[in-house]
Scaffold this motif. Structure first.
Motif, PDB file in Angstrom:
ATOM      1  N   ALA A 162       0.867  -1.183   0.000  1.00 21.95           N
ATOM      2  CA  ALA A 162       0.000   0.000   0.000  1.00 21.95           C
ATOM      3  C   ALA A 162       0.901   1.229   0.000  1.00 21.95           C
ATOM      4  CB  ALA A 162      -0.915   0.020   1.221  1.00 21.95           C
ATOM      5  N   ALA A 163       0.508   2.233  -0.762  1.00 21.68           N
ATOM      6  CA  ALA A 163       1.250   3.489  -0.785  1.00 21.68           C
ATOM      7  C   ALA A 163       0.766   4.371   0.355  1.00 21.68           C
ATOM      8  CB  ALA A 163       1.053   4.204  -2.123  1.00 21.68           C
ATOM      9  N   VAL A 164       1.686   4.826   1.192  1.00 27.28           N
ATOM     10  CA  VAL A 164       1.382   5.767   2.271  1.00 27.28           C
ATOM     11  C   VAL A 164       1.932   7.120   1.838  1.00 27.28           C
ATOM     12  CG1 VAL A 164       1.676   6.321   4.707  1.00 27.28           C
ATOM     13  CG2 VAL A 164       1.497   3.929   3.979  1.00 27.28           C
ATOM     14  N   HIS A 165       1.031   8.007   1.450  1.00 26.36           N
ATOM     15  CA  HIS A 165       1.421   9.307   0.898  1.00 26.36           C
ATOM     16  C   HIS A 165       1.335  10.358   2.000  1.00 26.36           C
ATOM     17  CE1 HIS A 165       0.630  12.957  -1.802  1.00 26.36           C
ATOM     18  NE2 HIS A 165       1.877  12.599  -1.986  1.00 26.36           N
ATOM     19  N   LEU A 166       2.481  10.828   2.459  1.00 26.12           N
ATOM     20  CA  LEU A 166       2.530  11.797   3.556  1.00 26.12           C
ATOM     21  C   LEU A 166       2.494  13.227   3.017  1.00 26.12           C
ATOM     22  CD1 LEU A 166       3.372   9.247   5.118  1.00 26.12           C
ATOM     23  CD2 LEU A 166       4.976  10.650   6.396  1.00 26.12           C
ATOM     24  N   VAL A 167       1.676  14.056   3.657  1.00 25.16           N
ATOM     25  CA  VAL A 167       1.567  15.474   3.323  1.00 25.16           C
ATOM     26  C   VAL A 167       1.621  16.268   4.617  1.00 25.16           C
ATOM     27  CG1 VAL A 167       0.096  17.273   2.353  1.00 25.16           C
ATOM     28  CG2 VAL A 167       0.195  15.033   1.250  1.00 25.16           C
ATOM     29  N   ASP A 168       2.401  17.337   4.638  1.00 25.71           N
ATOM     30  CA  ASP A 168       2.531  18.166   5.832  1.00 25.71           C
ATOM     31  C   ASP A 168       1.186  18.809   6.158  1.00 25.71           C
ATOM     32  OD1 ASP A 168       3.323  20.001   7.819  1.00 25.71           O
ATOM     33  OD2 ASP A 168       5.345  20.017   6.989  1.00 25.71           O
TER      34      ASP A 168
ATOM     35  N   VAL B  86      -3.161   5.260   0.944  1.00 23.93           N
ATOM     36  CA  VAL B  86      -3.583   5.919   2.186  1.00 23.93           C
ATOM     37  C   VAL B  86      -2.872   7.261   2.254  1.00 23.93           C
ATOM     38  CG1 VAL B  86      -3.622   5.830   4.705  1.00 23.93           C
ATOM     39  CG2 VAL B  86      -3.918   3.717   3.380  1.00 23.93           C
ATOM     40  N   ASN B  87      -3.649   8.344   2.172  1.00 18.45           N
ATOM     41  CA  ASN B  87      -3.087   9.688   2.312  1.00 18.45           C
ATOM     42  C   ASN B  87      -3.060  10.074   3.783  1.00 18.45           C
ATOM     43  OD1 ASN B  87      -2.764  10.508  -0.551  1.00 18.45           O
ATOM     44  ND2 ASN B  87      -4.989  10.258  -0.602  1.00 18.45           N
ATOM     45  N   VAL B  88      -1.942  10.626   4.216  1.00 18.80           N
ATOM     46  CA  VAL B  88      -1.738  10.924   5.632  1.00 18.80           C
ATOM     47  C   VAL B  88      -1.373  12.393   5.804  1.00 18.80           C
ATOM     48  CG1 VAL B  88      -0.320  10.447   7.658  1.00 18.80           C
ATOM     49  CG2 VAL B  88      -1.024   8.565   6.166  1.00 18.80           C
ATOM     50  N   LEU B  89      -2.054  13.065   6.729  1.00 26.25           N
ATOM     51  CA  LEU B  89      -1.661  14.419   7.139  1.00 26.25           C
ATOM     52  C   LEU B  89      -0.679  14.282   8.297  1.00 26.25           C
ATOM     53  CD1 LEU B  89      -5.028  16.430   7.103  1.00 26.25           C
ATOM     54  CD2 LEU B  89      -3.127  16.635   5.500  1.00 26.25           C
ATOM     55  N   SER B  90       0.593  14.489   8.014  1.00 24.38           N
ATOM     56  CA  SER B  90       1.625  14.284   9.025  1.00 24.38           C
ATOM     57  C   SER B  90       1.834  15.540   9.870  1.00 24.38           C
ATOM     58  CB  SER B  90       2.944  13.882   8.350  1.00 24.38           C
ATOM     59  OG  SER B  90       3.406  14.926   7.506  1.00 24.38           O
TER      60      SER B  90
ATOM     61  N   PHE C 286      -7.889  11.862   3.916  1.00 27.87           N
ATOM     62  CA  PHE C 286      -6.658  11.838   4.700  1.00 27.87           C
ATOM     63  C   PHE C 286      -6.886  11.208   6.067  1.00 27.87           C
ATOM     64  CE2 PHE C 286      -6.180  15.378   1.753  1.00 27.87           C
ATOM     65  CZ  PHE C 286      -4.895  15.183   1.257  1.00 27.87           C
ATOM     66  N   VAL C 287      -5.818  10.617   6.585  1.00 25.94           N
ATOM     67  CA  VAL C 287      -5.789  10.139   7.969  1.00 25.94           C
ATOM     68  C   VAL C 287      -4.799  11.009   8.726  1.00 25.94           C
ATOM     69  CG1 VAL C 287      -5.331   8.185   9.493  1.00 25.94           C
ATOM     70  CG2 VAL C 287      -6.236   7.780   7.192  1.00 25.94           C
TER      71      VAL C 287
ATOM     72  N   PHE D  29     -14.871   3.739  11.808  1.00 22.83           N
ATOM     73  CA  PHE D  29     -14.932   5.028  11.139  1.00 22.83           C
ATOM     74  C   PHE D  29     -13.808   5.937  11.617  1.00 22.83           C
ATOM     75  CE2 PHE D  29     -19.380   3.544  11.206  1.00 22.83           C
ATOM     76  CZ  PHE D  29     -19.574   3.461   9.842  1.00 22.83           C
ATOM     77  N   HIS D  30     -13.391   6.842  10.725  1.00 26.57           N
ATOM     78  CA  HIS D  30     -12.319   7.767  11.065  1.00 26.57           C
ATOM     79  C   HIS D  30     -12.821   8.958  11.870  1.00 26.57           C
ATOM     80  CE1 HIS D  30      -9.292   5.721   8.844  1.00 26.57           C
ATOM     81  NE2 HIS D  30      -9.882   5.880   7.678  1.00 26.57           N
ATOM     82  N   PHE D  31     -14.148   9.151  11.931  1.00 20.48           N
ATOM     83  CA  PHE D  31     -14.645  10.382  12.529  1.00 20.48           C
ATOM     84  C   PHE D  31     -14.205  10.531  13.974  1.00 20.48           C
ATOM     85  CE2 PHE D  31     -17.861  12.674  14.981  1.00 20.48           C
ATOM     86  CZ  PHE D  31     -17.829  13.898  14.338  1.00 20.48           C
TER      87      PHE D  31
END
Length: 341
Positions: free
Chosen positions: A141-147, A176-180, A268-269, A314-316
């Motif tokens: 799985a691609a884990v795409h980190l974004v600031d 999986v997009n991640v807000l780091s 995003f997670v 759920f992510h909520f």
């Protein structure tokens, strides 16, 4: 781990990608320690030829094959061209990578990738590397980190959404997009802080609170789930329209937002790598994406299996907890905006 002989065993892992400075190496270090404490055998593979200071225990290092400084010196290339050459060289030397990975059969893999965005949006070398790993029965799985601080600037957040969408379509992996760096999310400004006229807003906005004045509304901080779930982006376009510079580009921004919403793929997670609960949420999202949750690698409870199967986790709730911890309360943000005015 040859293509023919490896067929019976599956290997699971993550390819950690994202722009420079988004925290990829820190994420690999934190995830390696976190998974090690819950009993997983983790192997970190460094695929970044410019990564010289690695805090984690690196089992496979591309520096043994090629380094960016050598390429730049010998071929007279800049850093961007040098990275592209390094990835093409790796693609041409699959046998080296195959031999190195064979020593860690049965482990969970973390691939620490370079920070050049073009490698994930335009160029095919890394995409071909990932495809070859899939042929070797790697389930990635691609884990795409974004600031996360990009959320405080509507223009930058729309750019991040475009980059994330382009990466998802190009890399062709479960994503999986991640807000780091969630603990620093408001270091550069408040979420959604701006002014706008009443007649430019639809008051049924989800995730937005308002304080009314005579002929103006003062939008308080957007809820964090507005960004993680990528809700109605027209409100960000309205934010941009209040800026004299972006006002001339409203039509362009509207079209970009339409593309993002038409695909409806990006979410995003939130992540703070120092928070165990935050790491657990990201790990669960990735385990569902690459299929690890449905394998037999570790003992799992019936509740966890059902949660993965029917999407009950759920992510909520986790997003709300993150907001309460790291984002200033909306009432206080409203008071500060009024005082500023």
């Amino acid at each position: 781990m040859s293509e023919g002989s490896q067929g019976s065993s599956l290997a699971f892992g993550q390819v950690v990608i994202g722009p420079p400075g988004s925290g990829k190496t820190t994420y690999c270090h934190g995830m390696q320690e976190f998974m090690g404490r819950i009993g997983r055998k983790v192997t970190v593979v460094n695929l970044d030829p410019a990564n010289e200071a690695m805090p984690y225990q690196c089992a496979v290092d591309i520096a043994e094959l090629i380094t960016l400084p050598d390429v730049m010196e010998n071929l007279k290339l800049g850093p961007n061209g040098g990275l592209i050459y390094c990835m093409e060289y790796l693609e041409a030397n699959f046998d080296w990578l195959q031999e190195k990975l064979a020593a860690f059969r049965g482990h969970y893999y973390l691939f620490d990738c370079p920070g050049q965005v073009e490698l994930y949006t335009h160029h095919d070398a890394l995409k071909n590397v990932f495809a070859q790993l899939a042929k070797w029965n790697f389930r990635l799985a691609a884990v795409h980190l974004v600031d996360s601080h990009y959320c405080t600037d509507p223009g930058k957040f729309i750019s991040v959404l475009c980059t994330s969408l382009s990466t998802m379509l190009h890399v062709e992996l479960p994503h999986v997009n991640v807000l780091s760096k969630m603990d620093l999310i408001e270091q550069y400004g408040k979420l959604g802080k701006s002014l706008c006229k009443r007649d430019t807003w639809n008051w049924a906005a989800s995730g937005v609170n308002y304080l009314f004045g005579a002929s103006w509304c003062f939008p308080a901080a957007f809820n964090l789930d507005y960004y993680t779930e990528v809700l109605d982006l027209s409100y960000l376009v309205d934010h941009l329209a209040s800026d004299p510079f972006f006002r001339n580009y409203r039509r362009l921004n509207e079209k970009l937002v339409e593309v993002i919403e038409d695909y409806s793929l990006v979410s995003f997670v939130p992540l703070n790598v120092q928070d165990k609960e935050s790491m657990r949420q990201v790990m669960q999202a990735v385990d569902k994406a690459n299929g690890y949750s449905f394998g037999d690698q570790e003992h799992r409870s019936l509740e966890a299996l059902m949660s993965a199967a029917v999407g009950a986790d759920f992510h909520f709730a986790s997003t709300l907890a993150v907001q309460e911890r790291y984002v200033q309360s909306q009432d206080k943000a409203v008071e500060e905006e009024v005082m500023d005015l």
